[in-house]
Every structure is written in structure tokens, then in C-alpha cells.
Enzyme design. Structure first.
Site, PDB file in Angstrom:
ATOM      1  N   CYS A  77      21.009-113.151  -6.835  1.00  0.00           N
ATOM      2  CA  CYS A  77      20.062-113.213  -5.725  1.00  0.00           C
ATOM      3  C   CYS A  77      20.772-113.632  -4.435  1.00  0.00           C
ATOM      4  CB  CYS A  77      18.877-114.109  -6.065  1.00  0.00           C
ATOM      5  SG  CYS A  77      17.490-113.912  -4.916  1.00  0.00           S
ATOM      6  N   HIS A 179      16.677-111.370 -10.574  1.00  0.00           N
ATOM      7  CA  HIS A 179      16.863-112.614 -11.323  1.00  0.00           C
ATOM      8  C   HIS A 179      16.969-112.311 -12.813  1.00  0.00           C
ATOM      9  CE1 HIS A 179      16.159-115.449  -8.017  1.00  0.00           C
ATOM     10  NE2 HIS A 179      15.350-114.518  -7.547  1.00  0.00           N
ATOM     11  N   GLU A 181      17.414-114.347 -15.192  1.00  0.00           N
ATOM     12  CA  GLU A 181      16.732-115.395 -15.954  1.00  0.00           C
ATOM     13  C   GLU A 181      15.220-115.202 -15.984  1.00  0.00           C
ATOM     14  OE1 GLU A 181      16.503-116.815 -11.719  1.00  0.00           O
ATOM     15  OE2 GLU A 181      17.950-115.699 -12.942  1.00  0.00           O
TER      16      GLU A 181
END
Length: 197
Positions: A77, A179, A181
Site C-alpha cells: 500500500c 492489502h 492481509e
């Protein structure tokens, strides 16, 4: 395996730690030059504003360290954007590892497209071992108002208003705008691939 997550007062670090923990990997959050230098792999996550983040990196001498690192390095990011040459966000000179400009989704787009770009979008034109095991059109989760231009270093692209670099790769440096995650099984696979580089 020693994993260092670079601390530079940009958000989203905890969710990266949780994602690694789900993979059975312990990581250390640090802004210590020596600790980062000795790590087997380095992750550079982030949400936040480019000029403030660069100011912190300079205060900790991390702007000098990061370009010299030789172990696998993964910017996420804001971490991807800071690896570029320049960001339009507050006219910020970044780390220059990728000779790429970071641009803002401009206001004329907003009639048909909301800014920031938030939500699931697909990756196309996948390249390199970082994306091993993923199919073209895999979906990942985005939250951003700025994007990295396409270049010879683009290893996956996404379209929102225009095509931009979803992921990039140069030497030992990998970077992703979305992202991992927060990207379910696709993001988990990308993290696994990075850890196995």
C-alpha cells in the site's frame, strides 16, 4: 527465519502481524537499522500520508538503509508508493527504488468512480514467483487514492478508471498496492510466496 516489519508510524501494522501469525510466522516490528539489516525478509506495510511517512524514515535513517537492502523486501500500500520516485501526495520525493511516479485519481473521475478506490478488484497479467499459484483475475482488497503508474516493473495490473500497477518487482524489491492481509486466500498465497522467496 527472522521477519522484520518496518515501523514508521503508518497504520495497518497490526493486521499484517495477525496475517503472518495465521501462517505460523513471528515477526518483529522495528525501526532499528541493525535489526532490519539482519532480517531474512523485510515487510514495509502502511496506510497514511506520504510526506509524513518519508519524514519519519529520514529521522530514523531508514531512507538511506532501505535502498541498500539485499534480502527479499515487500512494500504494501503506502509502502509500495514510498518505494517509487515521487508522489503527488504533498509533492513528496520518495525512495526511488522504482523509477515510477505515484499519481492521484483526479477529481474529474469522481462522477463515475469514487475516490478513494475502496473494495475488491482483480489482478491481471500476473508475472514472477510472487504470484505463483494464482490465476489471472484473482481478486484483492484495495483502499487508496493514489496509484503507481504502469512500467517495465509492473508484475500485475488492476483497472480502476485506468490501468495501474497492482504489483511491482525490481531485483529483491516487491511491492503491492492492495492489502494482502485483507485479501483472503489470494492475499495469504501472496504472503506465503513472499516468505518462500
Amino acid at each position: 527465519m527472522q521477519i522484520a516489519i518496518i515501523k514508521y508510524n503508518a497504520g495497518n501494522v497490526q493486521s499484517v502481524l495477525y496475517a503472518l501469525d495465521r501462517l505460523g510466522v513471528q515477526a518483529v516490528l522495528t525501526d532499528d537499522v541493525e535489526e532490519i539489516s539482519k532480517a531474512d525478509k523485510v515487510i514495509f506495510p502502511g496506510q497514511g500520508e506520504a510526506s509524513t511517512a518519508m519524514k519519519y524514515l529520514k529521522e530514523k535513517q531508514l531512507d538511506k538503509l532501505i535502498p541498500t537492502l539485499e534480502q527479499p523486501f515487500f512494500g504494501v500500500c503506502l509502502g509500495q508508493q514510498l518505494l517509487c520516485e515521487h508522489s503527488e501526495e504533498n509533492d513528496t520525493t520518495c525512495l526511488g527504488i522504482f523509477p515510477v511516479k505515484v499519481k492521484k485519481f483526479t477529481p474529474e473521475f469522481q462522477a463515475d468512480f469514487k475516490v478513494p478506490h475502496v473494495g475488491w478488484n482483480n489482478l491481471t497479467d500476473l508475472k514472477t514467483p510472487l504470484l505463483k499459484g494464482l490465476s489471472d483475475e484473482s481478486f484483492v482488497y484495495y483502499v487508496h487514492s493514489y496509484y503507481c503508474e504502469l512500467s517495465e516493473y509492473t508484475i500485475a495490473r488492476t483497472n480502476y478508471v485506468l490501468d495501474f500497477a497492482g504489483l511491482m518487482h525490481r531485483d529483491n524489491f516487491y511491492a503491492m498496492q492492495a492489502h494482502p492481509e485483507k485479501s483472503g486466500l489470494v492475499g495469504e498465497q501472496i504472503l506465503k510466496n513472499f516468505l518462500s522467496l
